[in-house]
Scaffold this motif. Structure first.
Motif, mmCIF file in Angstrom:
data_model
loop_
_atom_site.group_PDB
_atom_site.id
_atom_site.type_symbol
_atom_site.label_atom_id
_atom_site.label_comp_id
_atom_site.label_asym_id
_atom_site.label_seq_id
_atom_site.Cartn_x
_atom_site.Cartn_y
_atom_site.Cartn_z
ATOM 1 N N ALA A 141 11.124 4.187 -5.148
ATOM 2 C CA ALA A 141 10.876 5.161 -4.083
ATOM 3 C C ALA A 141 11.161 4.616 -2.694
ATOM 4 N N LYS A 144 16.206 2.158 -2.287
ATOM 5 C CA LYS A 144 17.515 2.696 -1.911
ATOM 6 C C LYS A 144 17.570 2.949 -0.409
ATOM 7 N N SER A 211 12.893 13.879 -1.802
ATOM 8 C CA SER A 211 12.188 13.564 -3.051
ATOM 9 C C SER A 211 11.827 14.855 -3.750
ATOM 10 N N ASP A 254 12.679 7.278 3.040
ATOM 11 C CA ASP A 254 12.584 7.249 1.579
ATOM 12 C C ASP A 254 11.112 7.172 1.144
ATOM 13 N N ALA A 255 10.395 6.210 1.716
ATOM 14 C CA ALA A 255 8.987 6.034 1.342
ATOM 15 C C ALA A 255 8.157 7.257 1.734
ATOM 16 N N THR A 258 8.528 10.336 -0.670
ATOM 17 C CA THR A 258 7.747 10.192 -1.901
ATOM 18 C C THR A 258 6.252 10.366 -1.602
HETATM 19 MG MG MG Z 1 11.443 7.860 -1.837
#
Ligand code: MG
Ligand code: AMP
Length: 305
Positions: A141, A144, A211, A254-255, A258
């Protein structure tokens, strides 16, 4: 990381473009070798195998940076984001293959090895200690996003400034293409009949991550479970959501995407509003009704008619 990366760039000539892109892809491969949870010999897998042994293990700068970022997101999301979900993700991967919910005893067992507080980052000697037995880190998560940020750094160093790097549903852009104000990106639509009309954002020097359970989920007894799990219950999300986050860097985007997926709109929006420069667009279909929510900064990025 098990997915293709793509680079779109403007450069003075083709050799320069090719060399810059090759250097960026090289950096992505290097990070894949560190972060992969499929490769038993990756640095991440080797670290996971030391869990519960009561000893700190020295780690590379990249792994340390990602783990520090992950821990910060875990704190900020009160555990909704948690890279120690590996044992749960394994159970859900098996559930997907067998089309059967995870066995409650195995789930309870796996939960004992999950929890970001079992990760101790030692700032002095760059070592990490995994405190509980049978832990398994999963950077799916966040890694990338980090790889995309690092690829962009390499491209900038090579003098390439008008560039987009993407991998999976995530991307980061630097300066806009010549003659335009930004990169035009479509916000991914929910996979339902008659989804709301497509939205576009125009971004420069920003990252965007998405996500959701559109591509990865399992349906068991008529309920659709996401590949994103709630670390507090061990269960895959069932609210059928798609979360897009814009942030200053892709590791954060990205984090956050999620984390917001797990938190849901109310707590998720709060997390976004307290992150500098971040914005989110959330679409969900928890029952028969489609719900959308947007953070206050999102409209700033929307394409003006
Ligand atoms: Mg993510
Ligand atoms: P993303 O597509 O960025 O939302 O990442 C989803 C992936 O992250 C999953 O396939 C798992 O490998 C991992 N994951 C699942 N649930 C969580 C969670 N609550 N926190 C952190 N990582 C997770």
């Amino acid at each position: 990381m098990g997915l293709p990366f793509r680079i779109v760039l403007y450069a003075a000539d083709e050799p320069h473009a090719g060399a810059a892109a090759a250097a960026a892809f090289h950096r992505i491969r290097q990070l894949n070798d560190i972060f992969s949870d499929y490769d038993d010999e990756s640095e991440l897998s080797r670290l996971s195998r030391t869990s519960g042994q009561g000893r700190p293990v020295p780690v590379s700068e990249d792994l340390r940076k990602v783990l520090r970022h992950a821990q910060e997101m875990s704190e900020r999301s009160e555990g909704a984001f948690d890279v120690t979900v590996g044992p749960l993700v394994n159970l859900w991967r098996r559930a997907r293959r067998q089309k059967q919910l995870p066995d409650p005893t195995l789930l309870a067992e796996a939960l004992k090895s999950v929890g970001y507080r079992h990760v101790r980052l030692n700032p002095g000697n760059h070592a990490v200690e995994l405190l509980a037995p049978k832990m398994r880190l999963d950077l799916g998560a966040i890694a990338k996003g980090y790889a995309i940020d690092e690829a962009l750094k390499v491209l900038r160093k090579q003098g390439v400034t008008r560039v987009l790097v993407s991998g999976g549903g995530d991307l980061a852009v630097a300066d806009p293409p010549p003659g335009s104000k930004g990169w035009r990106i479509e916000i991914a639509p929910l996979d339902i009949p008659n989804p709301p009309p497509a939205r576009f954002v125009l971004i420069a020097n920003r990252a965007l991550a998405t996500s959701g359970d559109v591509f990865q989920h399992v349906e068991i007894n008529g309920v659709r479970y996401s590949h994103i799990v709630d670390p507090r219950t061990g269960i895959g999300l069932t609210d059928h959501s798609l979360v897009t986050v814009i942030a200053r860097d892709c590791t954060t985007a990205d984090a956050l995407a999620t984390a917001v997926s797990v938190l849901g709109p109310k707590a998720g929006l709060k997390l976004i509003e307290t992150t500098k420069g971040a914005a989110t667009h959330i679409t969900r279909k928890p029952n028969s009704q489609i719900e959308t929510a947007e953070s206050s900064r999102f409209v700033r990025y929307c394409e003006q008619d």
